[in-house]
Motif scaffolding. Structure first.
Motif, short mmCIF file in Angstrom:
data_model
loop_
_atom_site.label_atom_id
_atom_site.label_comp_id
_atom_site.label_asym_id
_atom_site.label_seq_id
_atom_site.Cartn_x
_atom_site.Cartn_y
_atom_site.Cartn_z
N PHE A 1 0.79 -1.05 0.04
CA PHE A 1 0.02 0.04 0.12
C PHE A 1 0.69 1.21 0.02
CE2 PHE A 1 -1.80 3.42 2.16
CZ PHE A 1 -3.08 3.73 1.40
N VAL A 2 1.98 1.53 1.14
CA VAL A 2 2.81 2.44 0.80
C VAL A 2 3.41 2.76 -0.35
CG1 VAL A 2 4.72 3.42 2.22
CG2 VAL A 2 2.81 2.46 3.36
N SER A 3 3.77 1.63 -0.88
CA SER A 3 4.56 1.64 -2.26
C SER A 3 3.83 2.27 -3.22
CB SER A 3 5.21 0.32 -2.64
OG SER A 3 6.07 -0.07 -1.75
N ASP A 4 2.50 1.59 -3.54
CA ASP A 4 1.46 2.29 -4.22
C ASP A 4 1.00 3.67 -4.19
OD1 ASP A 4 1.72 -0.19 -5.80
OD2 ASP A 4 -0.13 -0.88 -5.00
N PHE A 5 0.89 4.01 -2.74
CA PHE A 5 0.34 5.29 -2.49
C PHE A 5 1.24 6.58 -2.68
CE2 PHE A 5 0.25 8.67 0.64
CZ PHE A 5 -0.91 8.96 0.92
N ILE A 6 2.60 6.27 -2.81
CA ILE A 6 3.51 7.22 -3.14
C ILE A 6 3.20 7.56 -4.69
CG2 ILE A 6 5.80 8.02 -3.52
CD1 ILE A 6 6.36 6.09 -1.01
N VAL A 7 2.78 6.68 -5.46
CA VAL A 7 2.48 6.76 -6.62
C VAL A 7 1.05 7.78 -7.05
CG1 VAL A 7 2.22 5.92 -9.22
CG2 VAL A 7 4.22 5.08 -7.72
N ASP A 8 0.27 6.51 -6.36
CA ASP A 8 -1.23 7.08 -6.61
C ASP A 8 -1.90 8.29 -5.95
OD1 ASP A 8 -1.43 4.73 -8.02
OD2 ASP A 8 -2.30 3.31 -6.36
N TYR A 9 -1.03 8.62 -4.88
CA TYR A 9 -1.71 9.82 -4.16
C TYR A 9 -0.31 10.75 -3.89
CZ TYR A 9 -5.67 6.99 -3.36
OH TYR A 9 -6.96 6.50 -3.61
N ALA A 10 -0.04 11.47 -5.05
CA ALA A 10 1.24 12.11 -4.90
C ALA A 10 1.39 13.27 -4.05
CB ALA A 10 1.47 12.72 -6.39
N ASP A 11 0.05 13.63 -3.64
CA ASP A 11 -0.01 15.04 -2.75
C ASP A 11 0.01 14.51 -1.14
OD1 ASP A 11 -2.58 13.57 -2.38
OD2 ASP A 11 -3.80 15.25 -2.82
N GLY A 12 0.09 13.17 -1.01
CA GLY A 12 0.39 12.54 0.08
C GLY A 12 -1.07 12.43 1.09
N TYR A 13 -2.08 12.61 0.52
CA TYR A 13 -3.28 12.65 1.20
C TYR A 13 -4.14 11.52 0.71
CZ TYR A 13 -2.03 16.69 3.63
OH TYR A 13 -1.39 17.77 4.36
N ILE A 14 -4.98 11.01 1.65
CA ILE A 14 -6.08 9.70 1.37
C ILE A 14 -7.21 9.80 2.54
CG2 ILE A 14 -4.97 7.87 2.31
CD1 ILE A 14 -6.06 6.24 0.07
N ASN A 15 -8.36 9.92 2.13
CA ASN A 15 -9.50 9.80 3.29
C ASN A 15 -9.63 8.19 3.66
OD1 ASN A 15 -11.47 8.46 1.50
ND2 ASN A 15 -11.90 10.45 0.78
N LYS A 16 -10.18 8.34 4.77
CA LYS A 16 -10.69 6.71 5.01
C LYS A 16 -11.26 5.89 4.43
CE LYS A 16 -11.81 4.69 9.60
NZ LYS A 16 -12.18 4.78 10.86
N ASP A 17 -12.36 6.39 3.53
CA ASP A 17 -12.94 5.60 2.65
C ASP A 17 -12.01 4.82 1.42
OD1 ASP A 17 -15.40 5.70 4.03
OD2 ASP A 17 -16.03 7.57 2.97
N GLU A 18 -11.29 6.01 0.97
CA GLU A 18 -10.22 5.64 -0.01
C GLU A 18 -9.49 4.39 0.25
OE1 GLU A 18 -9.98 9.36 -3.07
OE2 GLU A 18 -9.21 9.43 -1.02
N PHE A 19 -8.99 4.70 1.58
CA PHE A 19 -8.00 3.85 2.23
C PHE A 19 -8.45 2.70 2.50
CE2 PHE A 19 -5.84 1.62 5.62
CZ PHE A 19 -4.58 1.85 5.36
N ILE A 20 -9.66 2.36 2.88
CA ILE A 20 -10.25 1.23 3.17
C ILE A 20 -10.51 0.45 1.70
CG2 ILE A 20 -12.52 0.03 3.80
CD1 ILE A 20 -12.37 2.02 6.19
N VAL A 21 -11.13 1.16 0.75
CA VAL A 21 -11.22 0.22 -0.39
C VAL A 21 -10.07 -0.19 -1.04
CG1 VAL A 21 -11.87 0.57 -2.99
CG2 VAL A 21 -13.42 1.67 -1.03
N THR A 22 -8.78 0.81 -1.07
CA THR A 22 -7.80 0.14 -1.45
C THR A 22 -6.96 -0.94 -0.93
OG1 THR A 22 -7.28 2.44 -2.29
CG2 THR A 22 -5.33 1.14 -2.16
N PHE A 23 -7.12 -0.77 0.54
CA PHE A 23 -6.59 -1.61 1.53
C PHE A 23 -7.08 -3.15 1.41
CE2 PHE A 23 -5.22 -3.98 5.19
CZ PHE A 23 -4.06 -3.68 5.57
N LYS A 24 -8.52 -2.95 1.33
CA LYS A 24 -9.31 -4.17 1.06
C LYS A 24 -8.91 -4.91 -0.24
CE LYS A 24 -13.63 -4.14 1.76
NZ LYS A 24 -14.96 -3.87 1.95
#
Length: 69
Positions: free
Chosen positions: A18-41
């Motif tokens: 997730f952290v590896s993908d996060f850096i690419v997918d969320y370049a601004d460094g922010y994600i809300n809880k709903d987005e996080f849960i969908v991605t993590f699941k």
């Protein structure tokens, strides 16, 4: 038990991916809880993904917006 150990290993692996993908997918460094849960699941397919995703998000953030870097 072996199942518990496997769950922990899956959890740690999912956080790493997730952290590896996060850096690419969320370049601004922010994600809300709903987005996080969908991605993590989508990464964590072992056991109760909703509960684990909520737990993982709450490890990082208390304001429903996460900043990883």
């Amino acid at each position: 038990s072996s199942a518990a150990h496997l769950g922990v290993i899956c959890f740690i692996y999912c956080l790493f991916v997730f952290v590896s993908d996060f850096i690419v997918d969320y370049a601004d460094g922010y994600i809300n809880k709903d987005e996080f849960i969908v991605t993590f699941k989508s990464l964590y397919t072992f056991g109760q993904a909703d509960k684990v995703a909520n737990f993982a998000f709450n490890l990082f953030d208390k304001s429903n917006i996460i900043l990883v870097y």
